[in-house]
Scaffold this motif. Sequence first.
Motif: not given
Length: 351
Positions: A87-99, A136-141
Motif C-alpha cells: 500500500a505504498n501508493g503511486t507516483l505519476e510523473v509529468a513529462w512536460d507542462a501539459a502533463d 522532470l517538472p513535477g507529478g502527483l502522489v
Amino acid sequence: MSTTDVAIVGAGVIGTAVAWRAAQRGLTVTLFDPDPTRGAWRTAAGMLAPITELHYAESALLRLNLASLARYPSFVEELGLPTGYRANGTLEVAWDAADLAALRDLHAFGTSLGLSSRLVDGAELRAIEPGLAPGLPGGLVADSDHQVDPRLLHAALTTAARAAGVRFVAEEVRDLGALAAGQVVLAAGAWSGVLGGLPVRPVKGQTLRLRALSPLASGRVVRASVKGSTVYIVPRENGDVVVGASSEEAGFDVTPRAGAVYELLRDAQTVLPELGEAELVEVSTGLRPGTADNAPLLGRGEDGVILATGHYRNGVLLTPVTADAIATLLATGETDPVIAPFTPSRTAVPA
Ligand code: GLY
C-alpha cells in the motif's frame, strides 16, 4: 445430472477467486482450465490503480474499482499467504507542462471523490524517488493506488481454493452447455468471446521484468506518459521491477514483439535512467479481455451462464469484488448492487 453445483471455466485470478468464495459458501465447485498460465494475470504488473489508470468517462467503472480496492486489505489478509500487496501508493510523473496540467485535473477529480493525492514539484519528486531523471517538472502522489504481485496472488488463490474443496480439472471446455453442473460461470478472460459468443476480444499486452541494481527508494509504482506513450514501473519487494505495458490489437497472437520491448525500455529508462543497467529477466505477453466499453461483464447472461469476464485492464484490481459478488449470485441468486451496472445485457455502461 449435475455432478457439481458450480462449474467454472477459467482458472485465472478471477475464476479461482470466484471458486474459492463459492466453495466457502458451501457449494461444490469444479474449476476447468487446461493451462491457467495462459491467463493475463501472469503478464499483469498488478497495479491497483483506480486513480492513475482512470478515464474520466468511466465513473461507473471507477466506483467498481474503488469498491474492489477497498476490499483488498481484508481479502489478502484472509488468504493468509504472500501476495506482494503493498500500500505504498503511486507516483505519476509529468513529462512536460501539459502533463502537469492534466495531473492537476486528475488531482481535483480524485479529491472530489474523497481520494487522497497531492501535487509535487520537480524537487519534491526527486526527493521522494531520487532515481528519477533530472528536470522532470513535477507529478502527483496518489496515495490510494497500490500494487499486488499477480503471480503470488494466483498461487495464494489456488492454494486457498484447493483447501476449500474446489476440484481442479485440467481440461479444455469447448461447449458450456455440455457441462454437468447446476450453474456455470464463464471466467475465461480473453477466450470468453469465442467460448460464450460474447463481445470480448483479446488485447495483447507485453510487460518486462527487470532486476534493478538499486530498487526504487519509495517502493511506489512510478507511472509516466513519455511524449504521449504511457509506461509504468512497478517495484517488487525483492528489488525486481515490472515495466508495462504495450496495448496491441493482434488477435490471439502472443509472440513477443521487438518493437514493444524497445518502446517499453526506452520510456522506462527515460524516466528512471538507471534501469538501462538492469538485467532483463523476462519478456511476458498476455491477452487482456477487452470489451466495447472497457468494463467487465458481470452477471447472468441470456443463456443462464454467469459471466465473470471482460475485465480488460482491471482484472487483478477487480478480483475481490468480482469474487464476492459472483459467489453471492451463485449462492443466493441475488445481484449485489455494486455489479448491477455491469449486467451482460447492457448496451452501454451508465456514466
Ligand atoms: N492495468 C494495466 C494494463 O492493463 O496495462
